[in-house]
Scaffold this motif. Sequence first.
Motif, PDB file in Angstrom:
ATOM      1  N   THR A  32       0.814  -1.217   0.000  1.00 24.81           N
ATOM      2  CA  THR A  32       0.000   0.000   0.000  1.00 24.81           C
ATOM      3  C   THR A  32       0.849   1.269   0.000  1.00 24.81           C
ATOM      4  O   THR A  32       0.322   2.351  -0.242  1.00 24.81           O
ATOM      5  CB  THR A  32      -0.942   0.025   1.221  1.00 24.81           C
TER       6      THR A  32
ATOM      7  N   VAL B  79     -10.950   1.020   6.372  1.00 25.86           N
ATOM      8  CA  VAL B  79     -10.399   0.794   5.036  1.00 25.86           C
ATOM      9  C   VAL B  79      -9.832  -0.617   5.000  1.00 25.86           C
ATOM     10  O   VAL B  79      -9.350  -1.126   6.008  1.00 25.86           O
ATOM     11  CB  VAL B  79      -9.309   1.820   4.672  1.00 25.86           C
ATOM     12  N   SER B  80      -9.935  -1.221   3.839  1.00 23.36           N
ATOM     13  CA  SER B  80      -9.360  -2.548   3.629  1.00 23.36           C
ATOM     14  C   SER B  80      -8.256  -2.434   2.594  1.00 23.36           C
ATOM     15  O   SER B  80      -8.438  -1.790   1.562  1.00 23.36           O
ATOM     16  CB  SER B  80     -10.433  -3.534   3.140  1.00 23.36           C
ATOM     17  N   ARG B  81      -7.143  -3.052   2.925  1.00 17.61           N
ATOM     18  CA  ARG B  81      -5.982  -3.059   2.036  1.00 17.61           C
ATOM     19  C   ARG B  81      -5.465  -4.492   1.972  1.00 17.61           C
ATOM     20  O   ARG B  81      -5.800  -5.306   2.828  1.00 17.61           O
ATOM     21  CB  ARG B  81      -4.891  -2.143   2.602  1.00 17.61           C
TER      22      ARG B  81
ATOM     23  N   THR C 186      -2.754  -5.486   2.973  1.00 18.36           N
ATOM     24  CA  THR C 186      -2.003  -5.752   4.204  1.00 18.36           C
ATOM     25  C   THR C 186      -2.877  -5.807   5.453  1.00 18.36           C
ATOM     26  O   THR C 186      -2.385  -6.122   6.527  1.00 18.36           O
ATOM     27  CB  THR C 186      -0.930  -4.666   4.414  1.00 18.36           C
TER      28      THR C 186
ATOM     29  N   ARG D 126      -6.736  -4.244   7.609  1.00 19.51           N
ATOM     30  CA  ARG D 126      -7.812  -3.260   7.734  1.00 19.51           C
ATOM     31  C   ARG D 126      -7.435  -2.227   8.794  1.00 19.51           C
ATOM     32  O   ARG D 126      -6.715  -2.534   9.730  1.00 19.51           O
ATOM     33  CB  ARG D 126      -9.116  -3.953   8.144  1.00 19.51           C
TER      34      ARG D 126
END
Length: 151
Positions: free
Chosen positions: A52, A126-128, A130, A132
């Motif tokens: 990210t 947010v979700s990524r 790697t 949340r």
Amino acid sequence: MTNTAPKPTIGIGTLRAIHHIALNVQDMGRSRQFYGQVLGLHELTGDEVPSTLKDLVAAGKVANFRLPDGLILDLFGEPELAPPHADPKQQFTRANHLAFDIAPELFDSAVEVLHHHNVLIDHGPVSRPTGRGIYFYDPDGFQLEIRCDAV
């Protein structure tokens, strides 16, 4: 009748550790040299950089360092940053935010607690790839994050 039910809490011991510390820095080159060469911290490169942040690292806007205990220090370039006082001995903060680690299965309940207490949310959840995270403010306006690794 007054509702006297106890307000939910995240619970002692639920936040496991500081996940990372993010600092705003005025001069990225000078700060990278200080943290990497003066303090001897390991700068993350290549596959070590979280996916990210890869674009920001490549653009020179972010640098990441790992402390010996595994804690990550993120530096965010803010070239227009100036201290509120010319004397650096005067207290001020350059911190960006403080991030707490939480088990993935407890993340949603922690978010509910923040909402229940009407905590001011900056953004998220947010979700990524790697994990949340949710960004919010403490009563003094300092930004905090609760985040979990991806499952």
